[in-house]
Design a protein around this motif. Sequence first.
Motif, PDB file in Angstrom:
ATOM      1  N   SER A  95      12.321  14.316 -32.972  1.00 15.54           N
ATOM      2  CA  SER A  95      11.629  15.244 -32.078  1.00 15.54           C
ATOM      3  C   SER A  95      10.909  14.558 -30.906  1.00 15.54           C
ATOM      4  CB  SER A  95      10.614  16.065 -32.868  1.00 15.54           C
ATOM      5  OG  SER A  95       9.650  15.192 -33.435  1.00 15.54           O
ATOM      6  N   ILE A  96      11.014  13.240 -30.795  1.00 20.28           N
ATOM      7  CA  ILE A  96      10.289  12.513 -29.756  1.00 20.28           C
ATOM      8  C   ILE A  96      10.819  12.870 -28.363  1.00 20.28           C
ATOM      9  CG2 ILE A  96      11.754  10.435 -29.690  1.00 20.28           C
ATOM     10  CD1 ILE A  96       9.044   8.843 -29.675  1.00 20.28           C
ATOM     11  N   ARG A  97       9.950  12.788 -27.387  1.00 20.72           N
ATOM     12  CA  ARG A  97      10.327  12.985 -25.987  1.00 20.72           C
ATOM     13  C   ARG A  97      10.457  11.620 -25.322  1.00 20.72           C
ATOM     14  NH1 ARG A  97       9.955  18.339 -25.053  1.00 20.72           N
ATOM     15  NH2 ARG A  97       8.440  19.517 -26.251  1.00 20.72           N
ATOM     16  N   GLY A  98      11.308  11.539 -24.321  1.00 21.47           N
ATOM     17  CA  GLY A  98      11.578  10.271 -23.648  1.00 21.47           C
ATOM     18  C   GLY A  98      10.348   9.591 -23.077  1.00 21.47           C
ATOM     19  N   GLU A  99       9.386  10.373 -22.605  1.00 17.97           N
ATOM     20  CA  GLU A  99       8.211   9.779 -21.970  1.00 17.97           C
ATOM     21  C   GLU A  99       7.320   9.010 -22.943  1.00 17.97           C
ATOM     22  OE1 GLU A  99       6.425  14.174 -22.298  1.00 17.97           O
ATOM     23  OE2 GLU A  99       8.299  13.459 -21.434  1.00 17.97           O
ATOM     24  N   ARG A 100       7.611   9.073 -24.232  1.00 16.20           N
ATOM     25  CA  ARG A 100       6.802   8.352 -25.216  1.00 16.20           C
ATOM     26  C   ARG A 100       7.365   6.965 -25.533  1.00 16.20           C
ATOM     27  NH1 ARG A 100       2.885  11.403 -26.764  1.00 16.20           N
ATOM     28  NH2 ARG A 100       2.298  10.029 -28.454  1.00 16.20           N
ATOM     29  N   LEU A 101       8.577   6.657 -25.048  1.00 17.82           N
ATOM     30  CA  LEU A 101       9.239   5.410 -25.418  1.00 17.82           C
ATOM     31  C   LEU A 101       8.812   4.241 -24.540  1.00 17.82           C
ATOM     32  CD1 LEU A 101      11.053   7.544 -26.830  1.00 17.82           C
ATOM     33  CD2 LEU A 101      12.975   6.060 -26.327  1.00 17.82           C
ATOM     34  N   SER A 102       8.557   3.133 -25.191  1.00 18.86           N
ATOM     35  CA  SER A 102       8.265   1.882 -24.474  1.00 18.86           C
ATOM     36  C   SER A 102       9.592   1.255 -24.044  1.00 18.86           C
ATOM     37  CB  SER A 102       7.523   0.917 -25.404  1.00 18.86           C
ATOM     38  OG  SER A 102       8.392   0.525 -26.472  1.00 18.86           O
ATOM     39  N   ILE A 103       9.512   0.205 -23.272  1.00 15.07           N
ATOM     40  CA  ILE A 103      10.726  -0.507 -22.864  1.00 15.07           C
ATOM     41  C   ILE A 103      11.459  -1.036 -24.093  1.00 15.07           C
ATOM     42  CG2 ILE A 103      11.575  -2.576 -21.675  1.00 15.07           C
ATOM     43  CD1 ILE A 103       9.471  -2.028 -19.499  1.00 15.07           C
ATOM     44  N   ALA A 104      10.722  -1.558 -25.060  1.00 15.46           N
ATOM     45  CA  ALA A 104      11.348  -2.079 -26.282  1.00 15.46           C
ATOM     46  C   ALA A 104      12.074  -0.964 -27.032  1.00 15.46           C
ATOM     47  CB  ALA A 104      10.293  -2.731 -27.180  1.00 15.46           C
ATOM     48  N   GLU A 105      11.473   0.221 -27.082  1.00 15.14           N
ATOM     49  CA  GLU A 105      12.117   1.344 -27.775  1.00 15.14           C
ATOM     50  C   GLU A 105      13.347   1.842 -27.005  1.00 15.14           C
ATOM     51  OE1 GLU A 105       8.377   3.272 -30.207  1.00 15.14           O
ATOM     52  OE2 GLU A 105       8.449   3.550 -28.023  1.00 15.14           O
ATOM     53  N   MET A 136       0.873  -1.163   0.000  1.00 18.20           N
ATOM     54  CA  MET A 136       0.000   0.000   0.000  1.00 18.20           C
ATOM     55  C   MET A 136       0.911   1.214   0.000  1.00 18.20           C
ATOM     56  SD  MET A 136      -3.262   1.129   2.301  1.00 18.20           S
ATOM     57  CE  MET A 136      -2.458   1.006   3.880  1.00 18.20           C
ATOM     58  N   ILE A 137       0.695   2.092  -0.980  1.00 16.63           N
ATOM     59  CA  ILE A 137       1.533   3.270  -1.158  1.00 16.63           C
ATOM     60  C   ILE A 137       0.644   4.450  -1.545  1.00 16.63           C
ATOM     61  CG2 ILE A 137       3.615   1.969  -1.786  1.00 16.63           C
ATOM     62  CD1 ILE A 137       2.973   2.441  -4.712  1.00 16.63           C
ATOM     63  N   GLN A 138       1.250   5.595  -1.669  1.00 12.60           N
ATOM     64  CA  GLN A 138       0.512   6.777  -2.116  1.00 12.60           C
ATOM     65  C   GLN A 138      -0.029   6.528  -3.526  1.00 12.60           C
ATOM     66  OE1 GLN A 138       2.759  10.348  -1.606  1.00 12.60           O
ATOM     67  NE2 GLN A 138       1.263  11.638  -2.621  1.00 12.60           N
ATOM     68  N   ARG A 139      -1.276   6.893  -3.766  1.00 11.09           N
ATOM     69  CA  ARG A 139      -1.945   6.642  -5.052  1.00 11.09           C
ATOM     70  C   ARG A 139      -1.140   7.173  -6.233  1.00 11.09           C
ATOM     71  NH1 ARG A 139      -5.272   9.576  -8.349  1.00 11.09           N
ATOM     72  NH2 ARG A 139      -6.774   8.397  -9.558  1.00 11.09           N
ATOM     73  N   GLU A 140      -0.588   8.376  -6.105  1.00  9.77           N
ATOM     74  CA  GLU A 140       0.159   8.979  -7.208  1.00  9.77           C
ATOM     75  C   GLU A 140       1.375   8.136  -7.589  1.00  9.77           C
ATOM     76  OE1 GLU A 140      -1.091  10.717  -4.637  1.00  9.77           O
ATOM     77  OE2 GLU A 140      -2.617  11.811  -5.761  1.00  9.77           O
ATOM     78  N   VAL A 141       2.039   7.554  -6.602  1.00 11.28           N
ATOM     79  CA  VAL A 141       3.199   6.699  -6.884  1.00 11.28           C
ATOM     80  C   VAL A 141       2.730   5.408  -7.545  1.00 11.28           C
ATOM     81  CG1 VAL A 141       5.169   5.470  -5.879  1.00 11.28           C
ATOM     82  CG2 VAL A 141       4.516   7.720  -4.996  1.00 11.28           C
ATOM     83  N   ALA A 142       1.619   4.853  -7.064  1.00 11.95           N
ATOM     84  CA  ALA A 142       1.069   3.639  -7.676  1.00 11.95           C
ATOM     85  C   ALA A 142       0.726   3.877  -9.143  1.00 11.95           C
ATOM     86  CB  ALA A 142      -0.178   3.186  -6.905  1.00 11.95           C
ATOM     87  N   LEU A 143       0.142   5.037  -9.434  1.00 12.52           N
ATOM     88  CA  LEU A 143      -0.182   5.372 -10.824  1.00 12.52           C
ATOM     89  C   LEU A 143       1.082   5.503 -11.660  1.00 12.52           C
ATOM     90  CD1 LEU A 143      -3.083   7.938 -10.296  1.00 12.52           C
ATOM     91  CD2 LEU A 143      -3.271   5.577 -11.148  1.00 12.52           C
ATOM     92  N   ARG A 144       2.143   6.083 -11.087  1.00 11.21           N
ATOM     93  CA  ARG A 144       3.418   6.211 -11.815  1.00 11.21           C
ATOM     94  C   ARG A 144       4.010   4.844 -12.126  1.00 11.21           C
ATOM     95  NH1 ARG A 144       6.397   9.802  -8.042  1.00 11.21           N
ATOM     96  NH2 ARG A 144       4.565  10.979  -7.540  1.00 11.21           N
ATOM     97  N   ILE A 145       3.975   3.958 -11.163  1.00 11.98           N
ATOM     98  CA  ILE A 145       4.555   2.625 -11.359  1.00 11.98           C
ATOM     99  C   ILE A 145       3.836   1.880 -12.475  1.00 11.98           C
ATOM    100  CG2 ILE A 145       4.772   0.351 -10.262  1.00 11.98           C
ATOM    101  CD1 ILE A 145       5.410   1.910  -7.634  1.00 11.98           C
ATOM    102  N   CYS A 146       2.522   2.026 -12.543  1.00  6.97           N
ATOM    103  CA  CYS A 146       1.708   1.284 -13.513  1.00  6.97           C
ATOM    104  C   CYS A 146       1.468   2.049 -14.820  1.00  6.97           C
ATOM    105  CB  CYS A 146       0.362   0.935 -12.881  1.00  6.97           C
ATOM    106  SG  CYS A 146       0.502  -0.120 -11.411  1.00  6.97           S
ATOM    107  N   ALA A 147       2.012   3.240 -14.954  1.00 10.35           N
ATOM    108  CA  ALA A 147       1.720   4.116 -16.098  1.00 10.35           C
ATOM    109  C   ALA A 147       2.214   3.548 -17.430  1.00 10.35           C
ATOM    110  CB  ALA A 147       2.339   5.486 -15.869  1.00 10.35           C
ATOM    111  N   SER A 148       1.507   3.930 -18.470  1.00  9.17           N
ATOM    112  CA  SER A 148       1.870   3.559 -19.843  1.00  9.17           C
ATOM    113  C   SER A 148       2.703   4.672 -20.468  1.00  9.17           C
ATOM    114  CB  SER A 148       0.617   3.361 -20.684  1.00  9.17           C
ATOM    115  OG  SER A 148      -0.158   2.331 -20.154  1.00  9.17           O
ATOM    116  N   PRO A 149       3.513   4.331 -21.477  1.00 13.11           N
ATOM    117  CA  PRO A 149       4.245   5.373 -22.198  1.00 13.11           C
ATOM    118  C   PRO A 149       3.286   6.437 -22.725  1.00 13.11           C
ATOM    119  CG  PRO A 149       5.020   3.217 -22.865  1.00 13.11           C
ATOM    120  CD  PRO A 149       3.809   2.993 -22.002  1.00 13.11           C
ATOM    121  N   ALA A 150       3.754   7.657 -22.784  1.00 13.93           N
ATOM    122  CA  ALA A 150       3.029   8.825 -23.288  1.00 13.93           C
ATOM    123  C   ALA A 150       2.019   9.372 -22.294  1.00 13.93           C
ATOM    124  CB  ALA A 150       2.363   8.552 -24.631  1.00 13.93           C
TER     125      ALA A 150
END
Length: 192
Positions: free
Chosen positions: A169-179, A54-68
């Motif tokens: 021009s891509i930003r890092g937050e758009r890259l998947s693990i494979a990318e 059990m952790i802070q909701r915002e951190v849980a969302l970050r851990i589970c977040a999708s690229p972009a």
Amino acid sequence: VIPGDAIKLDLAALAAERFPGLTPLACANLPYNITTPILTALIEAGCFQAITVMIQREVALRICASPASSDYGAFSVFCQYHTVPEFLFEVPQECFLPAPKVTSAVIRLVPRQTPPQDLVDEAFFFRVVRAAFAQRRKTLLNGLASAFGDKLSKDQLRQAIADAGLPESIRGERLSIAEFAALARALQDLAP
């Protein structure tokens, strides 16, 4: 390891000693201010069949977040590379006395048996990931230039981005693990 604590525990050895022959599971209500280092230690121990916290909701969302998504970051990539995270449920503030100022969430992280990508050098891969997120508002090229500019020119970095099949021009937050893995391989090919 807890920040400021000089003692580093060998969690795998401790689990084997205290629970011989059993499958260790981690289950905890983590203090919000030290969630990241504790989760990192639990994941890196490599001995738990599952980690449920059990952790802070915002951190849980970050851990589970999708690229972009705005929540996706370097810690998302770290957790998703090593585990399969699952957001289980929220725990509202009213469930606690006294009520905290934040909403909590319970997540489960199941360690992967094999990494989602074959890497030549895992440490280098995560160096690339950190560089991509160090300056979120900048393009991937500028983030990489800050981290690798002493060894690689901007033209070489552009070439590595192109070799990974990514737009300049891509930003890092758009890259998947494979990318990220493709980019790390392309950068390693250019590194002296």
